[in-house]
Design a protein around this motif. Sequence first.
Motif, PDB file in Angstrom:
ATOM      1  N   LEU A  89       0.827  -1.199   0.000  1.00 55.49           N
ATOM      2  CA  LEU A  89       0.000   0.000   0.000  1.00 55.49           C
ATOM      3  C   LEU A  89       0.865   1.255   0.000  1.00 55.49           C
ATOM      4  O   LEU A  89       0.558   2.234  -0.692  1.00 55.49           O
ATOM      5  CB  LEU A  89      -0.939  -0.007   1.205  1.00 55.49           C
ATOM      6  CG  LEU A  89      -1.886   1.181   1.334  1.00 55.49           C
ATOM      7  CD1 LEU A  89      -2.754   1.343   0.090  1.00 55.49           C
ATOM      8  CD2 LEU A  89      -2.765   1.043   2.571  1.00 55.49           C
ATOM      9  N   ALA A  90       1.955   1.244   0.759  1.00 56.79           N
ATOM     10  CA  ALA A  90       2.858   2.390   0.773  1.00 56.79           C
ATOM     11  C   ALA A  90       3.437   2.641  -0.616  1.00 56.79           C
ATOM     12  O   ALA A  90       3.552   3.795  -1.062  1.00 56.79           O
ATOM     13  CB  ALA A  90       3.985   2.159   1.784  1.00 56.79           C
ATOM     14  N   GLU A  91       3.782   1.578  -1.322  1.00 57.59           N
ATOM     15  CA  GLU A  91       4.309   1.729  -2.679  1.00 57.59           C
ATOM     16  C   GLU A  91       3.251   2.303  -3.621  1.00 57.59           C
ATOM     17  O   GLU A  91       3.553   3.164  -4.455  1.00 57.59           O
ATOM     18  CB  GLU A  91       4.801   0.379  -3.192  1.00 57.59           C
ATOM     19  CG  GLU A  91       6.074  -0.114  -2.512  1.00 57.59           C
ATOM     20  CD  GLU A  91       6.506  -1.464  -3.029  1.00 57.59           C
ATOM     21  OE1 GLU A  91       5.859  -1.975  -3.971  1.00 57.59           O
ATOM     22  OE2 GLU A  91       7.494  -2.013  -2.498  1.00 57.59           O
ATOM     23  N   ALA A  92       2.012   1.831  -3.492  1.00 59.25           N
ATOM     24  CA  ALA A  92       0.937   2.336  -4.345  1.00 59.25           C
ATOM     25  C   ALA A  92       0.667   3.815  -4.077  1.00 59.25           C
ATOM     26  O   ALA A  92       0.470   4.607  -5.009  1.00 59.25           O
ATOM     27  CB  ALA A  92      -0.330   1.512  -4.128  1.00 59.25           C
ATOM     28  N   LEU A  93       0.661   4.204  -2.816  1.00 59.99           N
ATOM     29  CA  LEU A  93       0.435   5.601  -2.463  1.00 59.99           C
ATOM     30  C   LEU A  93       1.610   6.478  -2.907  1.00 59.99           C
ATOM     31  O   LEU A  93       1.419   7.612  -3.355  1.00 59.99           O
ATOM     32  CB  LEU A  93       0.207   5.735  -0.958  1.00 59.99           C
ATOM     33  CG  LEU A  93      -1.118   5.153  -0.447  1.00 59.99           C
ATOM     34  CD1 LEU A  93      -1.110   5.070   1.078  1.00 59.99           C
ATOM     35  CD2 LEU A  93      -2.295   5.983  -0.934  1.00 59.99           C
ATOM     36  N   LYS A 100       8.429   8.550  -2.525  1.00 59.85           N
ATOM     37  CA  LYS A 100       8.991   7.241  -2.234  1.00 59.85           C
ATOM     38  C   LYS A 100       8.235   6.595  -1.071  1.00 59.85           C
ATOM     39  O   LYS A 100       7.623   7.304  -0.258  1.00 59.85           O
ATOM     40  CB  LYS A 100      10.467   7.361  -1.884  1.00 59.85           C
ATOM     41  CG  LYS A 100      11.337   7.921  -3.011  1.00 59.85           C
ATOM     42  CD  LYS A 100      12.790   8.023  -2.568  1.00 59.85           C
ATOM     43  CE  LYS A 100      13.651   8.577  -3.699  1.00 59.85           C
ATOM     44  NZ  LYS A 100      15.088   8.697  -3.284  1.00 59.85           N
ATOM     45  N   PRO A 101       8.269   5.274  -0.976  1.00 59.55           N
ATOM     46  CA  PRO A 101       7.593   4.606   0.150  1.00 59.55           C
ATOM     47  C   PRO A 101       8.056   5.100   1.510  1.00 59.55           C
ATOM     48  O   PRO A 101       7.278   5.063   2.475  1.00 59.55           O
ATOM     49  CB  PRO A 101       7.949   3.125  -0.061  1.00 59.55           C
ATOM     50  CG  PRO A 101       8.160   2.996  -1.530  1.00 59.55           C
ATOM     51  CD  PRO A 101       8.806   4.291  -1.955  1.00 59.55           C
ATOM     52  N   GLU A 102       9.275   5.579   1.611  1.00 60.38           N
ATOM     53  CA  GLU A 102       9.772   6.084   2.890  1.00 60.38           C
ATOM     54  C   GLU A 102       9.063   7.367   3.313  1.00 60.38           C
ATOM     55  O   GLU A 102       9.169   7.787   4.469  1.00 60.38           O
ATOM     56  CB  GLU A 102      11.271   6.333   2.813  1.00 60.38           C
ATOM     57  CG  GLU A 102      11.673   7.414   1.826  1.00 60.38           C
ATOM     58  CD  GLU A 102      13.160   7.402   1.505  1.00 60.38           C
ATOM     59  OE1 GLU A 102      13.770   8.490   1.584  1.00 60.38           O
ATOM     60  OE2 GLU A 102      13.685   6.329   1.182  1.00 60.38           O
ATOM     61  N   ASN A 103       8.310   7.969   2.385  1.00 64.61           N
ATOM     62  CA  ASN A 103       7.516   9.153   2.702  1.00 64.61           C
ATOM     63  C   ASN A 103       6.129   8.806   3.216  1.00 64.61           C
ATOM     64  O   ASN A 103       5.344   9.701   3.539  1.00 64.61           O
ATOM     65  CB  ASN A 103       7.371  10.058   1.480  1.00 64.61           C
ATOM     66  CG  ASN A 103       8.680  10.586   0.968  1.00 64.61           C
ATOM     67  OD1 ASN A 103       9.142  10.211  -0.104  1.00 64.61           O
ATOM     68  ND2 ASN A 103       9.290  11.464   1.745  1.00 64.61           N
ATOM     69  N   ILE A 104       5.810   7.514   3.283  1.00 69.48           N
ATOM     70  CA  ILE A 104       4.469   7.046   3.643  1.00 69.48           C
ATOM     71  C   ILE A 104       4.534   6.195   4.898  1.00 69.48           C
ATOM     72  O   ILE A 104       5.407   5.337   5.038  1.00 69.48           O
ATOM     73  CB  ILE A 104       3.848   6.203   2.510  1.00 69.48           C
ATOM     74  CG1 ILE A 104       3.886   6.953   1.166  1.00 69.48           C
ATOM     75  CG2 ILE A 104       2.431   5.784   2.873  1.00 69.48           C
ATOM     76  CD1 ILE A 104       2.934   8.105   1.067  1.00 69.48           C
ATOM     77  N   LEU A 105       3.592   6.410   5.803  1.00 69.94           N
ATOM     78  CA  LEU A 105       3.449   5.571   6.987  1.00 69.94           C
ATOM     79  C   LEU A 105       2.006   5.094   7.063  1.00 69.94           C
ATOM     80  O   LEU A 105       1.080   5.907   7.118  1.00 69.94           O
ATOM     81  CB  LEU A 105       3.809   6.342   8.260  1.00 69.94           C
ATOM     82  CG  LEU A 105       3.604   5.602   9.585  1.00 69.94           C
ATOM     83  CD1 LEU A 105       4.454   4.335   9.645  1.00 69.94           C
ATOM     84  CD2 LEU A 105       3.920   6.518  10.765  1.00 69.94           C
ATOM     85  N   ILE A 258       1.764  11.128   5.324  1.00 72.34           N
ATOM     86  CA  ILE A 258       2.659  11.393   4.211  1.00 72.34           C
ATOM     87  C   ILE A 258       3.449  12.656   4.527  1.00 72.34           C
ATOM     88  O   ILE A 258       2.892  13.648   5.010  1.00 72.34           O
ATOM     89  CB  ILE A 258       1.888  11.506   2.875  1.00 72.34           C
ATOM     90  CG1 ILE A 258       2.849  11.716   1.703  1.00 72.34           C
ATOM     91  CG2 ILE A 258       0.822  12.579   2.926  1.00 72.34           C
ATOM     92  CD1 ILE A 258       2.187  11.507   0.353  1.00 72.34           C
ATOM     93  N   GLY A 259       4.746  12.606   4.286  1.00 77.53           N
ATOM     94  CA  GLY A 259       5.579  13.752   4.601  1.00 77.53           C
ATOM     95  C   GLY A 259       7.036  13.499   4.283  1.00 77.53           C
ATOM     96  O   GLY A 259       7.399  12.507   3.623  1.00 77.53           O
TER      97      GLY A 259
END
Length: 389
Positions: A89-93, A100-105, A258-259
């Motif tokens: 889900l992080a990759e899709a968002l 990048k996925p590291e921007n998503i929690l 996201i941030g």
Amino acid sequence: MQRRSFIRTLGAGAVVVAGGRVLNGGRVIGPWTRGFGEALAASEIGKPILLHNNENPLGPGDKAIAAMQAKLTERIVPVARYMSLASNLAEALAGKYGCKPENILIGCGSTQILRSATLAFTSEARALVGGSPTYEECGDVAKLVGAPIKAVPGTSTLHHDLEALAAAARGAGLVFFDNPANPAATVHPATAVVSFLERVNRESPDTHILIDEAYHDYVTDPDYATQIPLALQNPRVIVARTFSKAYGMAGLRVGYAIGHADTIKSVRALQYSQGTNVLGLAAALASVEDTQRLEQESRRNTEARKFTMDWFQSRGFKPTDSQCNFLFVNVGRSAKAFREGCGKEGVRVGRDFPPFEKSHSRISIGTMEEMTYATQVFGKVLGVKAEAA
């Protein structure tokens, strides 16, 4: 029922519950619902009508339901294993927002995001700042950790007072800024929000700002804009989103922050593990690109919202300028009295929101059929005619 026949029933989408497809106030629930049109047609009036928790009355979309069905019927039975689709889900968002996925929690609803951010950025020496009234989650967590709370009253139109919030933010650990606002249902234009954020960054550079955009998908004001692009660049700003509202997944509990990668890392450190479930994540993953369903839900809500706002205004009751899937209305009596009166007629409306518990009620927007019935109840409780003069 044998396991094989149970799964076959789920897969066929033919489950019958309580004699039909609807339970609890027209809510369409479970894997037997399909497309938007069928869900809308199935939203018959039932009691109680649930207008108290700002939920999507139609539930998840057909793609989300199909994804959950698939997970239940997979041969490896992932729901019986400690498996997670959070990284998927992080990759899709990340693909959706160009980061990048590291921007998503990913979190257990946006509630977990709000809790973790409050734990990360407030303390006994670092206050929480927010409007009054506002959504209570961050304030409740701040009380638990002993952080001071600065509640800033809103304006006469029940918008957040951005000037006063910025002044109160000096030296604070976290500013909670819900835009759109809950319970007021108001929004601030993008230009005003950017100026507010710039002032807080300038005058209190160590203060973080958490922007809750839970109701983003219901906004129709052209001057409004998400602050996700800014949050990706600014390590002091973080945005929270949820699948609980327009996506119709309140009970599935999936949200995200996201941030900037550094900010997300700080919040992630306070996040408890195993906070999401495979069915909710599968539904969210299937819904990320289901823009058609989201647009249909937004149009449905806009129509029912306008009908309800017009009903109150034509009878002398003043709602705020709602940009959400709920109204905040001056009903001329206590929220408790209005709530109890509506409850006796099978309609549930929102809880108290101090300091407006003696005058205002929060009313969620259901289907048009639900709101047509609900306004008849409102008229009876408020002592006004069902039809406008």
